[in-house]
Write an enzyme that holds these catalytic residues in place. Structure first.
Site, PDB file in Angstrom:
ATOM      1  CB  CYS A  34      35.426  31.077  26.971  1.00  0.00           C
ATOM      2  SG  CYS A  34      33.865  30.344  26.430  1.00  0.00           S
ATOM      3  CB  CYS A  68      35.571  28.955  31.643  1.00  0.00           C
ATOM      4  SG  CYS A  68      35.135  30.283  30.485  1.00  0.00           S
ATOM      5  CG  ASP A 457      68.585  45.649  51.337  1.00  0.00           C
ATOM      6  OD1 ASP A 457      67.856  46.225  52.154  1.00  0.00           O
ATOM      7  OD2 ASP A 457      68.864  44.434  51.398  1.00  0.00           O
TER       8      ASP A 457
END
Length: 507
Positions: A34, A68, A457
């Site tokens: 699971c 699940c 930048d």
């Protein structure tokens, strides 16, 4: 993480969805595996064992939980955080390289022997490349079984299986149901709830002379939170006309794929990204999904990222205001490198115009009955033959562009997911016209380095100054050392302080 038993037990008992994809819980009494957030009553700790991958669980003889559906968990964020052999191998396997080229092809791309690749994957993931690819094929097969009406034979080959018998045996072994039973269960769930539990109903291609996948709709899971504003805002604000568009609340674009081409429409929702794919060949499904997930950075761990960035008191308010920002990436690394050069020292609008001219002159036409997409972005091989004088660019930038496409076309420069980030940076820097900004923006958005940083930048420097951070490149780089290894996400938070279209989800 799977080696920390107590931590894994706590995650399972709390049904913490943040750990889905990090590890898998195998139950010794039921022989089922699971995801950590499985809704059923957790087993006793003495009956749990933990594995790093679904393939490892399957190798050990465990079957996927029908509640699940652990095989559809978000991918582990580790593979996008690291640039070592295992991480690079996992990114290539996710792109379907083993299905197309086999384990020798995988090893060749990585620059290692097949034995070295197998040994390292077994040591870390408990499964070799064939088992990992098999687990991915099983997941793709289930997706097609449950969401299309395609014949099982076509699904088998579309998912990458070499024979129908192998397809049947694998589906039965992994899901404990025959393919027909999987489809029947999905139809019953859809009838009870009004739609399938994990996917929406696809539109099949009618009366085609050769069966094709046509259009399929599915949900792309992610780890919450996810802020779509800068993610989709950036993609749309920089969209190349004919290749990308925003239409009816979805970002749409064309895809160049190994067996054909495709068109994808991606729609943000609170708990998933809606993905509508139209493909000319079903064998491209796995790669198309992988590229879309990478472009939207859906395997990221926002809790870990935001937790570290929020430790900086000047960044903390930005994180608290809009947590879960992702790095907008790309579906095609070569395309982005070309666009990065076109965007040097010009506005976003000018960069789009330059790219649109290239697309019109050298792109491959495609049909798009549902929108306004017209072309695939031209491949490096098509651009390698272009006349530099035809480019409305400064002479120095023409040289930069033509040198780049020539190296991409002849294979001396490779920017795919298999590449070492630092080696790719060194190769880019050696090209004429490639400074720190161009190299780092390609590292951030094409190579996928979560620690890429843009201290030079202009937008980053303005944001840093407004926040009281150092705003010279050297001083800002020194301050940003505390943000490692998530500096690319810090860039998103800093950019978001500006009033620019890239920060806003289109209306």
């Amino acid at each position: 993480m799977h080696g920390d038993f107590d931590r894994c037990v706590r995650a399972v008992q709390s049904k913490d969805a943040r750990f889905d994809g990090w590890f898998f819980t195998a139950v010794l009494t039921t022989r089922i595996y699971c995801r950590p957030s499985c809704p059923v009553v957790p087993p006793k700790p003495e009956n749990m064992t933990f594995h790093p991958s679904a393939a490892s669980c399957q190798q050990a003889g465990f079957r996927a939980c029908k509640r699940c559906r652990p095989d559809s968990s978000p991918g582990s964020p580790e593979w996008n955080e690291r640039a070592d052999l295992v991480a690079r191998a996992m990114r290539l396997i996710g792109d379907g390289v083993v299905d197309r080229e086999g384990v020798p092809g995988l090893a060749t791309r990585l620059g290692y022997s097949t034995r070295q690749v197998e040994r390292q994957l077994l040591a870390e993931l408990g499964a070799g490349p064939l088992a990992l690819a098999r687990a991915q094929r099983a997941q793709t097969a289930r997706l097609l079984i449950e969401t299309t009406t395609l014949p099982m034979a076509q699904i088998a080959f579309g998912a990458g299986f070499s024979s129908i018998r192998t397809f049947n045996d694998t589906v039965r072994e992994v899901f404990a149901l025959a393919p027909g039973e999987l489809r029947t269960r999905a139809a019953k769930r859809g009838g009870r709830r009004g739609n399938p539990p994990a996917y929406t109903t696809p539109t099949a291609t009618p009366a085609a002379p050769t069966p094709t996948l046509g259009t399929i709709s599915l949900r792309l899971p992610f780890r919450a939170p996810l802020n779509p504003d800068n993610l989709f805002g950036h993609l749309v604000a920089t969209a190349v006309p004919g290749v990308e568009e925003w239409r009816d609340g979805a970002y749409r674009r064309t895809l160049r794929l190994p067996y054909g081409h495709g068109i994808v429409a991606l729609t943000p929702h609170p708990d998933h990204i809606g993905c509508r794919l139209t493909l000319t060949d079903p064998r491209d499904l796995t790669l198309a999904i992988s590229r879309c997930r990478r472009m939207l950075d859906l395997d990221a761990d926002p809790v870990a990222v935001d937790g570290l960035l929020a430790d900086d008191p000047l960044l903390a308010p930005l994180v608290a205001k809009a947590p879960g920002r992702r790095v907008p990436r790309t579906v095609d690394e070569d395309e982005f490198a070309v666009r990065a050069v076109l965007g040097q020292q010009v506005s976003t609008a000018a960069a789009r115009t330059h790219a649109a001219r290239l697309v019109t002159a050298h792109g491959e036409p495609v049909d798009d009955p549902e929108g306004g997409l017209t072309h695939l972005f031209p491949a490096p091989e098509a651009l390698a033959a272009l006349d530099p004088e035809s480019l409305a660019l400064p002479r120095s930038r023409r040289t930069t562009l033509t040198t780049l496409v020539r190296h991409l076309a002849d294979g001396t420069l490779q920017l795919g997911v298999e590449n070492d980030w630092e080696r790719a940076r060194a190769q880019l820097t050696a090209l004429p016209g490639f400074g720190p900004w161009t190299t780092e923006v390609i590292a951030m958005r094409a190579l996928g380095d979560p620690d890429a940083f843009l201290p030079s930048d202009l937008g980053i420097r303005r944001a840093a100054q407004a926040l009281g951070l150092p705003h010279t490149p050297a001083a800002l780089t020194a301050r940003a050392a505390a943000w490692r290894p998530w500096r690319a996400y810090a860039v998103q938070y800093l950019w978001a302080t500006d009033d620019h279209a890239i920060n806003n989800l289109p209306a």
